[in-house]
Scaffold this motif. Structure first.
Motif, PDB file in Angstrom:
ATOM      1  N   LEU A  13       0.818  -1.209   0.000  1.00 41.10           N
ATOM      2  CA  LEU A  13       0.000   0.000   0.000  1.00 41.10           C
ATOM      3  C   LEU A  13       0.853   1.260   0.000  1.00 41.10           C
ATOM      4  CD1 LEU A  13      -2.854  -0.986   2.481  1.00 41.10           C
ATOM      5  CD2 LEU A  13      -2.973  -0.782  -0.001  1.00 41.10           C
ATOM      6  N   VAL A  14       1.948   1.245   0.724  1.00 39.82           N
ATOM      7  CA  VAL A  14       2.859   2.393   0.732  1.00 39.82           C
ATOM      8  C   VAL A  14       3.462   2.592  -0.651  1.00 39.82           C
ATOM      9  CG1 VAL A  14       5.035   3.267   1.658  1.00 39.82           C
ATOM     10  CG2 VAL A  14       3.358   2.257   3.201  1.00 39.82           C
ATOM     11  N   ILE A  15       3.879   1.518  -1.282  1.00 40.54           N
ATOM     12  CA  ILE A  15       4.459   1.614  -2.629  1.00 40.54           C
ATOM     13  C   ILE A  15       3.423   2.141  -3.612  1.00 40.54           C
ATOM     14  CG2 ILE A  15       5.376   0.262  -4.557  1.00 40.54           C
ATOM     15  CD1 ILE A  15       6.757  -1.510  -2.432  1.00 40.54           C
ATOM     16  N   ILE A  16       2.184   1.647  -3.533  1.00 41.07           N
ATOM     17  CA  ILE A  16       1.118   2.129  -4.420  1.00 41.07           C
ATOM     18  C   ILE A  16       0.879   3.614  -4.174  1.00 41.07           C
ATOM     19  CG2 ILE A  16      -1.364   1.977  -4.886  1.00 41.07           C
ATOM     20  CD1 ILE A  16      -1.075  -1.074  -4.354  1.00 41.07           C
ATOM     21  N   GLY A  17       0.876   4.042  -2.921  1.00 38.50           N
ATOM     22  CA  GLY A  17       0.693   5.457  -2.589  1.00 38.50           C
ATOM     23  C   GLY A  17       1.795   6.331  -3.146  1.00 38.50           C
ATOM     24  N   ILE A  18       3.034   5.878  -3.036  1.00 38.51           N
ATOM     25  CA  ILE A  18       4.170   6.647  -3.554  1.00 38.51           C
ATOM     26  C   ILE A  18       4.101   6.764  -5.070  1.00 38.51           C
ATOM     27  CG2 ILE A  18       6.686   6.621  -3.861  1.00 38.51           C
ATOM     28  CD1 ILE A  18       6.852   5.454  -0.997  1.00 38.51           C
ATOM     29  N   VAL A  19       3.776   5.675  -5.740  1.00 37.27           N
ATOM     30  CA  VAL A  19       3.663   5.700  -7.206  1.00 37.27           C
ATOM     31  C   VAL A  19       2.533   6.643  -7.624  1.00 37.27           C
ATOM     32  CG1 VAL A  19       3.073   4.306  -9.229  1.00 37.27           C
ATOM     33  CG2 VAL A  19       4.680   3.420  -7.543  1.00 37.27           C
ATOM     34  N   ALA A  20       1.389   6.574  -6.933  1.00 37.08           N
ATOM     35  CA  ALA A  20       0.269   7.472  -7.252  1.00 37.08           C
ATOM     36  C   ALA A  20       0.674   8.925  -7.038  1.00 37.08           C
ATOM     37  CB  ALA A  20      -0.945   7.117  -6.400  1.00 37.08           C
ATOM     38  N   LEU A  21       1.407   9.190  -5.977  1.00 40.78           N
ATOM     39  CA  LEU A  21       1.872  10.548  -5.695  1.00 40.78           C
ATOM     40  C   LEU A  21       2.809  11.044  -6.796  1.00 40.78           C
ATOM     41  CD1 LEU A  21       1.724  12.780  -3.559  1.00 40.78           C
ATOM     42  CD2 LEU A  21       3.715  11.765  -2.483  1.00 40.78           C
ATOM     43  N   LEU A  22       3.686  10.184  -7.261  1.00 38.04           N
ATOM     44  CA  LEU A  22       4.612  10.573  -8.333  1.00 38.04           C
ATOM     45  C   LEU A  22       3.884  10.802  -9.657  1.00 38.04           C
ATOM     46  CD1 LEU A  22       7.613   8.176  -7.614  1.00 38.04           C
ATOM     47  CD2 LEU A  22       7.535  10.662  -7.275  1.00 38.04           C
ATOM     48  N   ILE A  23       2.882   9.976  -9.927  1.00 35.67           N
ATOM     49  CA  ILE A  23       2.176  10.089 -11.207  1.00 35.67           C
ATOM     50  C   ILE A  23       1.237  11.296 -11.223  1.00 35.67           C
ATOM     51  CG2 ILE A  23       0.450   8.979 -12.685  1.00 35.67           C
ATOM     52  CD1 ILE A  23       1.716   6.292 -11.945  1.00 35.67           C
ATOM     53  N   PHE A  24       0.425  11.457 -10.175  1.00 38.31           N
ATOM     54  CA  PHE A  24      -0.619  12.470 -10.191  1.00 38.31           C
ATOM     55  C   PHE A  24      -0.249  13.755  -9.468  1.00 38.31           C
ATOM     56  CE2 PHE A  24      -2.913   8.385 -10.499  1.00 38.31           C
ATOM     57  CZ  PHE A  24      -3.439   8.559 -11.759  1.00 38.31           C
ATOM     58  N   GLY A  25       0.683  13.712  -8.557  1.00 38.02           N
ATOM     59  CA  GLY A  25       1.076  14.908  -7.818  1.00 38.02           C
ATOM     60  C   GLY A  25       0.203  15.122  -6.597  1.00 38.02           C
ATOM     61  N   PRO A  26       0.724  15.893  -5.643  1.00 35.75           N
ATOM     62  CA  PRO A  26       0.004  16.070  -4.374  1.00 35.75           C
ATOM     63  C   PRO A  26      -1.287  16.878  -4.487  1.00 35.75           C
ATOM     64  CG  PRO A  26       1.976  17.412  -4.424  1.00 35.75           C
ATOM     65  CD  PRO A  26       2.004  16.552  -5.658  1.00 35.75           C
ATOM     66  N   LYS A  27      -1.398  17.735  -5.478  1.00 39.18           N
ATOM     67  CA  LYS A  27      -2.607  18.550  -5.612  1.00 39.18           C
ATOM     68  C   LYS A  27      -3.761  17.770  -6.232  1.00 39.18           C
ATOM     69  CE  LYS A  27      -0.194  22.931  -5.898  1.00 39.18           C
ATOM     70  NZ  LYS A  27       0.081  24.118  -6.687  1.00 39.18           N
ATOM     71  N   LYS A  28      -3.456  16.791  -7.049  1.00 47.86           N
ATOM     72  CA  LYS A  28      -4.490  16.039  -7.763  1.00 47.86           C
ATOM     73  C   LYS A  28      -5.010  14.837  -6.966  1.00 47.86           C
ATOM     74  CE  LYS A  28      -6.343  15.926 -11.935  1.00 47.86           C
ATOM     75  NZ  LYS A  28      -7.190  16.958 -12.452  1.00 47.86           N
ATOM     76  N   LEU A  29      -4.221  14.306  -6.036  1.00 46.40           N
ATOM     77  CA  LEU A  29      -4.622  13.101  -5.303  1.00 46.40           C
ATOM     78  C   LEU A  29      -5.919  13.259  -4.512  1.00 46.40           C
ATOM     79  CD1 LEU A  29      -1.403  11.330  -3.996  1.00 46.40           C
ATOM     80  CD2 LEU A  29      -2.985  10.590  -5.749  1.00 46.40           C
ATOM     81  N   PRO A  30      -6.141  14.354  -3.780  1.00 49.61           N
ATOM     82  CA  PRO A  30      -7.421  14.473  -3.060  1.00 49.61           C
ATOM     83  C   PRO A  30      -8.632  14.469  -3.991  1.00 49.61           C
ATOM     84  CG  PRO A  30      -5.844  16.032  -2.182  1.00 49.61           C
ATOM     85  CD  PRO A  30      -5.238  15.433  -3.409  1.00 49.61           C
ATOM     86  N   GLU A  31      -8.499  15.111  -5.144  1.00 49.98           N
ATOM     87  CA  GLU A  31      -9.591  15.125  -6.120  1.00 49.98           C
ATOM     88  C   GLU A  31      -9.869  13.711  -6.636  1.00 49.98           C
ATOM     89  OE1 GLU A  31      -8.709  17.871  -9.247  1.00 49.98           O
ATOM     90  OE2 GLU A  31      -8.100  19.436  -7.831  1.00 49.98           O
ATOM     91  N   LEU A  32      -8.813  12.970  -6.918  1.00 53.53           N
ATOM     92  CA  LEU A  32      -8.979  11.601  -7.397  1.00 53.53           C
ATOM     93  C   LEU A  32      -9.595  10.706  -6.326  1.00 53.53           C
ATOM     94  CD1 LEU A  32      -5.620  11.120  -9.323  1.00 53.53           C
ATOM     95  CD2 LEU A  32      -7.895  11.334 -10.291  1.00 53.53           C
ATOM     96  N   GLY A  33      -9.178  10.899  -5.088  1.00 59.31           N
ATOM     97  CA  GLY A  33      -9.751  10.121  -3.982  1.00 59.31           C
ATOM     98  C   GLY A  33     -11.231  10.404  -3.803  1.00 59.31           C
ATOM     99  N   LYS A  34     -11.599  11.669  -3.901  1.00 51.69           N
ATOM    100  CA  LYS A  34     -13.000  12.048  -3.766  1.00 51.69           C
ATOM    101  C   LYS A  34     -13.820  11.463  -4.915  1.00 51.69           C
ATOM    102  CE  LYS A  34     -15.916  16.104  -3.208  1.00 51.69           C
ATOM    103  NZ  LYS A  34     -15.976  17.559  -3.132  1.00 51.69           N
ATOM    104  N   ALA A  35     -13.303  11.523  -6.132  1.00 50.97           N
ATOM    105  CA  ALA A  35     -14.009  10.967  -7.282  1.00 50.97           C
ATOM    106  C   ALA A  35     -14.151   9.451  -7.154  1.00 50.97           C
ATOM    107  CB  ALA A  35     -13.273  11.319  -8.575  1.00 50.97           C
ATOM    108  N   PHE A  36     -13.095   8.802  -6.691  1.00 51.29           N
ATOM    109  CA  PHE A  36     -13.145   7.349  -6.505  1.00 51.29           C
ATOM    110  C   PHE A  36     -14.169   6.982  -5.434  1.00 51.29           C
ATOM    111  CE2 PHE A  36     -11.665   3.474  -4.357  1.00 51.29           C
ATOM    112  CZ  PHE A  36     -11.725   2.586  -5.425  1.00 51.29           C
ATOM    113  N   GLY A  37     -14.201   7.734  -4.353  1.00 47.64           N
ATOM    114  CA  GLY A  37     -15.148   7.474  -3.273  1.00 47.64           C
ATOM    115  C   GLY A  37     -16.591   7.641  -3.723  1.00 47.64           C
ATOM    116  N   SER A  38     -16.867   8.689  -4.468  1.00 42.13           N
ATOM    117  CA  SER A  38     -18.240   8.894  -4.937  1.00 42.13           C
ATOM    118  C   SER A  38     -18.638   7.832  -5.955  1.00 42.13           C
ATOM    119  CB  SER A  38     -18.414  10.301  -5.515  1.00 42.13           C
ATOM    120  OG  SER A  38     -17.599  10.481  -6.646  1.00 42.13           O
TER     121      SER A  38
END
Length: 69
Positions: A13-38
């Motif tokens: 999970l940590v590795i997946i989080g780091i890769v997601a952070l590198l790909i999408f950046g810190p500003k985009k991750l909350p938006e993606l999480g919210k979209a995934f949750g909805s």
């Protein structure tokens, strides 16, 4: 190929989080999480509706069988 959730450990999970952070950046991750949750919430509502319909149909079949006895 079936992957069980038990196969995903904390290190994975940590590795997946780091890769997601590198790909999408810190500003985009909350938006993606919210979209995934909805999206997940809507999916659960839809599948719950299907399960309720199946339960209702099963009850009708059982009641019909009981009436014919």
């Amino acid at each position: 190929m079936v992957v069980h959730l038990n196969a995903i450990g904390p290190v994975s999970l940590v590795i997946i989080g780091i890769v997601a952070l590198l790909i999408f950046g810190p500003k985009k991750l909350p938006e993606l999480g919210k979209a995934f949750g909805s999206t997940l919430r809507e999916f659960k509502k839809g599948t719950k509706g299907l399960m309720d319909d199946d339960d209702h149909d099963t009850k009708k079949v059982i009641e019909h069988k009981d009436e014919n006895k």
